[in-house]
Design a protein around this motif. Structure first.
Motif, PDB file in Angstrom:
ATOM      1  N   GLY A 115       0.773  -1.297  -0.172  1.00 39.58           N
ATOM      2  CA  GLY A 115       0.025  -0.059   0.025  1.00 39.58           C
ATOM      3  C   GLY A 115       0.757   1.148   0.100  1.00 39.58           C
ATOM      4  N   HIS A 116       1.989   1.115   0.699  1.00 38.70           N
ATOM      5  CA  HIS A 116       2.845   2.436   0.674  1.00 38.70           C
ATOM      6  C   HIS A 116       4.238   1.799   1.380  1.00 38.70           C
ATOM      7  CE1 HIS A 116       1.242   2.418   4.757  1.00 38.70           C
ATOM      8  NE2 HIS A 116       2.332   3.506   5.345  1.00 38.70           N
ATOM      9  N   LEU A 117       5.337   2.570   1.107  1.00 36.34           N
ATOM     10  CA  LEU A 117       6.527   2.286   1.245  1.00 36.34           C
ATOM     11  C   LEU A 117       7.088   2.727   2.431  1.00 36.34           C
ATOM     12  CD1 LEU A 117       7.818   2.876  -2.365  1.00 36.34           C
ATOM     13  CD2 LEU A 117       7.459   0.792  -1.549  1.00 36.34           C
ATOM     14  N   SER A 119       8.379   1.362   6.115  1.00 38.66           N
ATOM     15  CA  SER A 119       9.035   0.228   6.419  1.00 38.66           C
ATOM     16  C   SER A 119       8.083  -0.750   7.401  1.00 38.66           C
ATOM     17  CB  SER A 119      10.363   0.381   7.304  1.00 38.66           C
ATOM     18  OG  SER A 119       9.912   1.105   8.557  1.00 38.66           O
ATOM     19  N   ASP A 120       7.056  -0.175   7.920  1.00 37.07           N
ATOM     20  CA  ASP A 120       6.123  -0.884   8.725  1.00 37.07           C
ATOM     21  C   ASP A 120       5.144  -1.567   7.885  1.00 37.07           C
ATOM     22  OD1 ASP A 120       5.384   1.990   8.909  1.00 37.07           O
ATOM     23  OD2 ASP A 120       3.591   1.434   9.952  1.00 37.07           O
ATOM     24  N   HIS A 121       5.015  -1.116   6.522  1.00 38.35           N
ATOM     25  CA  HIS A 121       4.359  -1.742   5.631  1.00 38.35           C
ATOM     26  C   HIS A 121       5.236  -2.673   4.714  1.00 38.35           C
ATOM     27  CE1 HIS A 121       0.485   0.066   7.013  1.00 38.35           C
ATOM     28  NE2 HIS A 121       1.619   1.009   7.730  1.00 38.35           N
ATOM     29  N   PHE A 122       6.329  -2.403   4.584  1.00 37.49           N
ATOM     30  CA  PHE A 122       7.000  -3.402   3.505  1.00 37.49           C
ATOM     31  C   PHE A 122       8.467  -3.660   3.930  1.00 37.49           C
ATOM     32  CE2 PHE A 122      10.212  -1.448   0.224  1.00 37.49           C
ATOM     33  CZ  PHE A 122      10.588  -0.177   1.305  1.00 37.49           C
ATOM     34  N   SER A 234      -4.350  -0.217   4.041  1.00 31.27           N
ATOM     35  CA  SER A 234      -2.987   0.307   4.577  1.00 31.27           C
ATOM     36  C   SER A 234      -3.160   1.530   5.316  1.00 31.27           C
ATOM     37  CB  SER A 234      -2.087   0.605   3.303  1.00 31.27           C
ATOM     38  OG  SER A 234      -0.468   0.475   3.378  1.00 31.27           O
ATOM     39  N   ASP A 235      -2.182   2.592   5.117  1.00 27.81           N
ATOM     40  CA  ASP A 235      -2.630   3.791   5.956  1.00 27.81           C
ATOM     41  C   ASP A 235      -3.261   5.007   5.436  1.00 27.81           C
ATOM     42  OD1 ASP A 235      -1.103   2.343   8.210  1.00 27.81           O
ATOM     43  OD2 ASP A 235       0.702   3.805   7.845  1.00 27.81           O
ATOM     44  N   THR A 236      -4.174   5.444   5.891  1.00 24.54           N
ATOM     45  CA  THR A 236      -4.539   6.724   5.265  1.00 24.54           C
ATOM     46  C   THR A 236      -5.490   7.560   6.103  1.00 24.54           C
ATOM     47  OG1 THR A 236      -6.065   7.312   3.300  1.00 24.54           O
ATOM     48  CG2 THR A 236      -7.058   5.593   4.576  1.00 24.54           C
ATOM     49  N   VAL A 281      -1.913  12.804   9.930  1.00 27.08           N
ATOM     50  CA  VAL A 281      -1.009  11.756   9.141  1.00 27.08           C
ATOM     51  C   VAL A 281      -1.807  10.401   9.203  1.00 27.08           C
ATOM     52  CG1 VAL A 281       1.101  10.548   8.898  1.00 27.08           C
ATOM     53  CG2 VAL A 281       0.958  12.893   9.566  1.00 27.08           C
ATOM     54  N   HIS A 282      -2.401  10.291  10.406  1.00 25.61           N
ATOM     55  CA  HIS A 282      -2.971   8.629  10.432  1.00 25.61           C
ATOM     56  C   HIS A 282      -4.597   9.017  10.725  1.00 25.61           C
ATOM     57  CE1 HIS A 282       0.080   5.959  10.256  1.00 25.61           C
ATOM     58  NE2 HIS A 282       0.948   6.952  10.901  1.00 25.61           N
ATOM     59  N   THR A 283      -5.539   8.083  11.065  1.00 24.98           N
ATOM     60  CA  THR A 283      -6.744   7.740  11.506  1.00 24.98           C
ATOM     61  C   THR A 283      -6.792   7.647  12.925  1.00 24.98           C
ATOM     62  OG1 THR A 283      -7.533   7.351   9.318  1.00 24.98           O
ATOM     63  CG2 THR A 283      -8.965   6.699  10.976  1.00 24.98           C
ATOM     64  N   TYR A 303      -6.746  -1.950  12.962  1.00 24.39           N
ATOM     65  CA  TYR A 303      -5.400  -2.184  13.334  1.00 24.39           C
ATOM     66  C   TYR A 303      -4.410  -0.973  13.261  1.00 24.39           C
ATOM     67  CZ  TYR A 303      -3.181  -1.539   8.959  1.00 24.39           C
ATOM     68  OH  TYR A 303      -2.687  -0.772   7.775  1.00 24.39           O
ATOM     69  N   HIS A 304      -3.172  -1.373  13.666  1.00 23.45           N
ATOM     70  CA  HIS A 304      -2.186  -0.215  13.672  1.00 23.45           C
ATOM     71  C   HIS A 304      -2.207   0.397  15.176  1.00 23.45           C
ATOM     72  CE1 HIS A 304       1.037   1.858  12.079  1.00 23.45           C
ATOM     73  NE2 HIS A 304       0.729   1.764  10.640  1.00 23.45           N
ATOM     74  N   PHE A 305      -2.241  -0.318  16.355  1.00 28.88           N
ATOM     75  CA  PHE A 305      -2.291   0.344  17.416  1.00 28.88           C
ATOM     76  C   PHE A 305      -1.764  -0.937  18.310  1.00 28.88           C
ATOM     77  CE2 PHE A 305      -5.763  -1.392  19.996  1.00 28.88           C
ATOM     78  CZ  PHE A 305      -6.640  -1.733  18.809  1.00 28.88           C
TER      79      PHE A 305
HETATM   80 ZN   LIG Z   1       1.871   2.234   9.216  1.00 27.83          ZN
END
Ligand SMILES: [Zn+2]
Ligand SMILES: [Zn+2]
Length: 408
Positions: A115-117, A119-122, A234-236, A281-283, A303-305
């Motif tokens: 989804g984006h580059l 490091s916590d996503h790839f 991903s992140d948005t 930057v995040h939701t 997710y993401h916490f």
């Molecule tokens: Zn992230």
């Protein structure tokens, strides 16, 4: 009896599982001998269940933050379909270990959508690339990811430079293991594409649409197959494209970032940074709730916490100020079985002693002629235990009926 944690939506999954486990214990003792296997185990044991032809299984292989921790790897979700296809969405740092825990031959773990580059996503793409080869993948790794406003912000650049970073690694393996799986095929697509089809094979359609996160380039995905729809943010930051194209998904997995107050109290961030990163930057969880009220999925997954005993109740209360629908707050190894009639949520119980599974095709040997070899300097430094090594060769030859000779 069948136990469905879906009946407990609206509550924290962990509490539900505890209640269901107690209920299961009471309802089965009278019916079955304690020496027999239970007919219904309310956990997923990888490699022990068939997936029905019309069923989708999603496994959380990373649900945490960019901060590494043993309990939660960074973003990664595996989607498995009843037609045999498997897809990895994001491969954040630490997630390769989780994928390995699912005991799937690595030949099948060959399709990654990034989804984006961040490091916590790839960040574990290198581990999947090289580690997958060592773990018997004989197929090229296929990677899909977005471009950006400059070539060097794009997926193709990132993968090319990952390969460069691992130049010594790749060269060192030539002639020592079969390296067919070291090929990488990258499909870089336009991050501005709106609901564009980026993959269409075998009845599976994967689409991307823009995400708003940190810098131009990020995207979110949907996967549609057999009348089922999986959506992954991903992140948005909340955005119009997600609202339109993830709408009504059977399972909608969206970031639900650590709330600013916890970034300050637990992570020791300055207040301005916590507010900026947490809400711009995040939701944040209450924003996640609003997103899901508008998305109306069959199941919303946050997710993401850091999902802990002392954070989850707070995060859930924040979500419940804006959303009252079906909800799961993901931790690593949470498993979702999705059909048109039901969504079952369980935890996987994995074998920590897992070994790599064989290749799907016959395992090809290395080609010794490809070896780069050592300089004379190192060759002359070897202490060669001829008798000891000969015994190793002799024992192996006897056990496996081979005729290998100790090299000079
Ligand atoms: Zn992230
Ligand atoms: Zn990110």
């Amino acid at each position: 009896m069948k136990l469905r944690s879906s009946k407990c939506f609206g509550e924290v999954i962990g509490v539900c599982l505890t209640i269901l486990a107690l209920f299961a214990a009471n309802s089965t003792v009278a019916q079955q001998s304690p020496t027999s296997a239970l007919s219904d185990r309310d956990a997923y044991y990888p490699g022990t269940e068939d997936l029905a032809a019309d069923e989708m299984r999603v496994t959380a292989c990373g649900t945490g933050m960019p901060n590494a921790r043993p309990k939660q790897a960074a973003a990664c979700f595996l989607v498995e379909l009843g037609n045999g296809d498997k897809f990895i969405f994001d491969i954040g740092t630490g997630s390769m270990e989780r994928l390995t825990g699912l005991a799937i031959p690595f030949d099948y773990l060959d399709k990654v959508f990034i989804g984006h580059l961040h490091s916590d996503h790839f960040g574990d793409l290198d581990a999947l690339w090289v580690g997958g080869v060592i773990s018997n993948r004989q197929r090229p790794l296929r990677v899909w990811g977005p471009n950006s406003t400059k070539p060097e912000y794009g997926t193709a650049y990132a993968v090319e430079h990952m390969k460069k970073m691992l130049t010594w690694d790749a060269a060192s393996r030539l002639g020592n293991v079969n390296t067919r799986g070291l090929q990488i095929e990258v499909t870089e697509f336009d991050y501005k594409g709106v609901n564009q089809v980026i993959y269409e094979e075998n009845g599976v359609s994967i689409r991307s649409f823009p995400a708003i996160h940190a810098l131009d380039g990020p995207v979110s995905f949907t996967l549609e197959w057999n009348g089922l729809k999986f959506a992954f943010s991903s992140d948005t930051y909340p955005n119009k494209w997600w609202m339109e194209y993830a709408k009504g998904a059977d399972i909608a997995i969206h970031e639900c970032f650590l709330p600013p107050v916890l970034l300050v109290k637990k992570q020791k961030w300055p207040v301005p940074d916590a507010l900026n990163v947490g809400t711009q930057v995040h939701t944040s969880p209450s924003m996640f709730g609003k997103v899901m009220s508008l998305t109306e999925p069959r199941l919303a997954v946050g997710y993401h916490f850091f999902n802990d005993f002392d954070t989850t109740p707070f995060v859930e209360r924040q979500i419940r100020t804006t959303y009252d629908g079906p909800l799961a707050l993901a931790v690593d190894y949470m498993v979702f079985n999705i059909t048109k009639d039901d969504i079952r949520v369980r935890m996987a119980s994995i074998n920590e002693d897992v070994w790599p599974l064989p290749s799907v095709t016959a395992k090809l040997p290395a080609d010794p002629s490809q070896r780069v070899g050592f300089t004379k300097f190192l060759i002359e430094g070897r202490e060669v235990f001829t008798d000891v090594i000969k015994k190793i060769y002799d024992d192996i030859n006897e056990e496996f009926g081979t005729d290998e000779e100790v090299p000079n």
